[in-house]
Design an enzyme around this catalytic site. Structure first.
Site, PDB file in Angstrom:
ATOM      1  N   LYS A 293       7.199   5.838 -15.119  1.00  0.00           N
ATOM      2  CA  LYS A 293       6.646   4.638 -15.755  1.00  0.00           C
ATOM      3  C   LYS A 293       6.099   4.986 -17.137  1.00  0.00           C
ATOM      4  CE  LYS A 293       5.016   2.292 -11.547  1.00  0.00           C
ATOM      5  NZ  LYS A 293       5.779   1.044 -11.686  1.00  0.00           N
ATOM      6  N   ARG A 367       9.932  -0.346  -1.410  1.00  0.00           N
ATOM      7  CA  ARG A 367      10.883  -0.911  -0.439  1.00  0.00           C
ATOM      8  C   ARG A 367      11.449   0.186   0.452  1.00  0.00           C
ATOM      9  NH1 ARG A 367      14.351  -3.337  -5.299  1.00  0.00           N
ATOM     10  NH2 ARG A 367      12.242  -3.324  -6.172  1.00  0.00           N
TER      11      ARG A 367
HETATM   12  N1  BES Z   1       4.333  -0.382  -7.634  1.00  0.00           N
HETATM   13  C1  BES Z   1       5.345  -0.979  -8.394  1.00  0.00           C
HETATM   14  C2  BES Z   1       5.167  -2.494  -8.562  1.00  0.00           C
HETATM   15  C3  BES Z   1       3.961  -2.936  -9.330  1.00  0.00           C
HETATM   16  C4  BES Z   1       4.070  -3.252 -10.667  1.00  0.00           C
HETATM   17  C5  BES Z   1       2.759  -3.118  -8.698  1.00  0.00           C
HETATM   18  C6  BES Z   1       2.968  -3.689 -11.355  1.00  0.00           C
HETATM   19  C7  BES Z   1       1.676  -3.555  -9.394  1.00  0.00           C
HETATM   20  C8  BES Z   1       1.782  -3.863 -10.721  1.00  0.00           C
HETATM   21  C9  BES Z   1       6.714  -0.753  -7.770  1.00  0.00           C
HETATM   22  O1  BES Z   1       6.841   0.415  -7.065  1.00  0.00           O
HETATM   23  C10 BES Z   1       7.681  -0.707  -8.914  1.00  0.00           C
HETATM   24  O2  BES Z   1       7.545   0.127  -9.731  1.00  0.00           O
HETATM   25  N2  BES Z   1       8.623  -1.637  -8.930  1.00  0.00           N
HETATM   26  C11 BES Z   1       9.563  -1.715  -9.980  1.00  0.00           C
HETATM   27  C12 BES Z   1      10.889  -2.048  -9.385  1.00  0.00           C
HETATM   28  C13 BES Z   1      12.035  -1.903 -10.341  1.00  0.00           C
HETATM   29  C14 BES Z   1      12.236  -0.447 -10.699  1.00  0.00           C
HETATM   30  C15 BES Z   1      13.276  -2.469  -9.702  1.00  0.00           C
HETATM   31  C16 BES Z   1       9.122  -2.816 -10.944  1.00  0.00           C
HETATM   32  O3  BES Z   1       8.583  -3.817 -10.502  1.00  0.00           O
HETATM   33  O4  BES Z   1       9.272  -2.621 -12.140  1.00  0.00           O
HETATM   34 ZN    ZN Z   2       7.328   2.089  -8.256  1.00  0.00          ZN
END
Ligand code: BES
Ligand code: ZN
Ligand code: ZN
Length: 514
Positions: A293, A367
């Site tokens: 990230k 997921r």
């Molecule tokens: N933990 C994150 C989702 C999240 C984002 C929670 C912001 C709280 C605040 C999750 O694991 C994630 O990173 N999801 C990705 C999925 C994508 C790579 C398909 C996302 O939402 O960007």
């Molecule tokens: Zn994630």
């Protein structure tokens, strides 16, 4: 915080701070505000009325008016709290109003307070619908406890110490109402503590609340509440062939934890009764892994275990409420880290169910851990599944930060949830999860891929992925990524972890009690 319920005239109660509610009884848009006190105690009305008449206080929701040494009342201070328009008054405003009392007191170094139970009979029927007293007292207990939570536990100069005692004062009432008020209050105390327990877990930094520590704290809660609890290590995860959870944890030097809680009702429900499973995403820190990230806001990813915390909090409430239904909870907890051993985009892994998954993005890890958690719950005999997860940023794009997303493969199970959750004041919005979206997770290489083929509808792609693992079992997925953390302080609630899900999930469970 200690909480007490007393059947006594608020005017005769000695306390550093007595909170009393007021509403605006003006009708029509152009009408000037017309505040009215929700109390039949003369001294309180006498103290407040001049300020109502002068127009200085309008009884808007959250508005406060502080009066010192009210005559003929024993309180040192009287705090009048506005609840907004009388016509639209519900328990949700009362929950907030109780919270305002607490958050007014704390920064002023007042650690004991009392709240006067709102008396709808103080107004004539034309102004206000009668409030159900069970729900009102529950809302006051919840609002008081929820407001007492603060995020600054690691500050040496911490100013906002916890309230020591909050009393709720109820003037005159028949015995039937007294019993209802007491029952509502007791429930509110259970829910308030459970929600704060969940929030305290979410508030912990990732270096403190590792998966092992989450396991220890959950086990300690379970021991205290009489729930069965097992915390499994990597050996069991591998033995169960949980290839998806194992893949996510493999880049971390912190051991994962597979937490299994069980609630057995005091009397065995009839054969064939539902067995509910509460499955939580417990990523104690989500860096994104190899698909790392951006640095900005990455600190917030300590809250990626809020789904797990919601389930743990709900289990605490369930243990105390003792509904006549079997419940288990599975929490899949690990970190998502980049490392020489980490799983990578392009990897193909095999989940516990036997399905193969092509990894396109290691940041879509929630997921994966839930896939194994949902499947495991089914092998343990779950008949109905509910999961909560901070699953996608996309859910906030779709719904903003007010509503959490609800996805399901079953209308009847959803109806149970939709029937009961509104009483909690939490907000959920049902999202589509129909098979025509399955295209988004179709892989050329494996059975399924872990991110959507399209950049649109990301929260739905994630839900479709989970749906594969719920299979035919009735299932609800709550995407709480946008609602589990609140960025700004509110007059009734601190910023930080919201504890969303705890009360709604516990209510959903209660709706299955026989
Ligand atoms: N933990 C994150 C989702 C999240 C984002 C929670 C912001 C709280 C605040 C999750 O694991 C994630 O990173 N999801 C990705 C999925 C994508 C790579 C398909 C996302 O939402 O960007
Ligand atoms: Zn994630
Ligand atoms: Zn995540």
């Amino acid at each position: 915080m200690d909480t007490k319920l007393l059947f006594q005239d608020p005017a005769s109660f000695a306390t550093p701070l007595l909170a009393v509610f007021a509403v605006d009884i003006a009708v029509g848009d152009g009408e000037p505000p017309s505040p009215a006190l929700l109390s039949t105690s003369d001294p309180l009305a006498k103290a407040a009325t001049p300020w109502f008449d002068s127009g200085e206080f309008k009884a808007a929701l959250g508005e406060t008016l502080l009066l010192h040494s009210p005559s003929n009342a024993k309180a040192e201070r009287l705090l009048v709290i506005g609840l907004g328009k009388a016509k639209s008054l519900s328990v949700h405003e009362i929950r907030k109003g109780a919270g305002v009392a607490v958050r007014f007191a704390k920064p002023r170094g007042i650690y004991e307070l009392a709240i006067a139970f709102p008396e709808d009979r103080a107004l004539s029927d034309e102004h206000m619908e009668a409030l159900p007293c069970h729900h009102t007292s529950r809302a006051i207990a919840e609002g008081t406890l929820i407001a007492d939570f603060d995020i600054d536990i690691y500050r040496s100069d911490r100013k906002d110490h916890a309230i020591k005692l909050a009393s709720m004062l109820v003037k005159e009432n028949d015995t039937k109402s007294q019993t209802e008020i007491q029952a509502g209050f007791d429930e509110g105390v259970i829910f308030g503590h459970a929600q704060n327990f969940a929030r305290s877990l979410v508030n912990e930094p990732g270096n403190v609340l590792t998966p092992s520590e989450l396991g220890r704290r959950t086990a300690a809660m379970c021991a205290e509440q009489g729930l069965q609890c097992e915390v499994h290590s990597i050996d069991k995860i591998l033995e169960l062939k949980m290839g998806a959870l194992a893949a996510v944890t493999q880049g971390s030097s912190e051991p994962p934890a597979l937490i299994v809680m069980r609630y057995e009702p005091p009397t065995a429900p009839p054969e064939g009764s539902p067995v509910l499973a509460l499955v939580g995403k417990g990523i104690t820190f989500d860096t994104g892994g190899i698909s790392i990230k951006p640095a900005e806001n990455m600190d917030k990813m300590k809250y990626d275990m809020a789904g797990a915390a919601a389930m743990i909090g709900a289990m605490q409430a369930i243990a105390q409420l003792k509904p006549n239904v079997r419940v288990m909870s599975i929490v899949c907890s690990c970190e998502n880290m980049p490392d020489g051993k980490a799983f990578k985009p392009g990897d193909v892994i095999t989940a516990m169910s036997g399905k193969t998954i092509e990894i396109l993005n290691t940041d879509a890890e929630g997921r994966l851990v839930l896939a194994d958690g949902l499947h495991y719950a089914k092998t343990l005999g779950a008949t109905h599944l509910i999961n909560a997860a901070t699953l996608t940023g996309a859910i906030s794009v779709a719904l903003g930060l007010l509503n959490a997303g609800l996805f399901s493969n079953d209308d009847e199970t959803t109806r149970h949830f939709l029937d009961v959750y509104p009483a909690t004041g939490e907000k959920f919005w049902r999202m589509p999860c129909t098979d025509d979206y399955r295209e988004q997770i179709r892989s050329q290489i494996a059975d399924i891929m872990n991110t959507g083929g399209s950049r649109y509808g990301g929260a739905i792609s994630a839900a479709m992925f989970l749906k594969e693992f719920a299979g035919e079992t009735p299932w609800i997925h709550l995407d709480i990524a946008g609602t589990a953390w609140i960025d700004d302080n509110k007059p009734w609630q601190s910023k930080g972890p919201s504890g969303i899900g705890v009360r709604s999930i516990a209510e959903w469970v209660r709706s299955y009690a026989v």
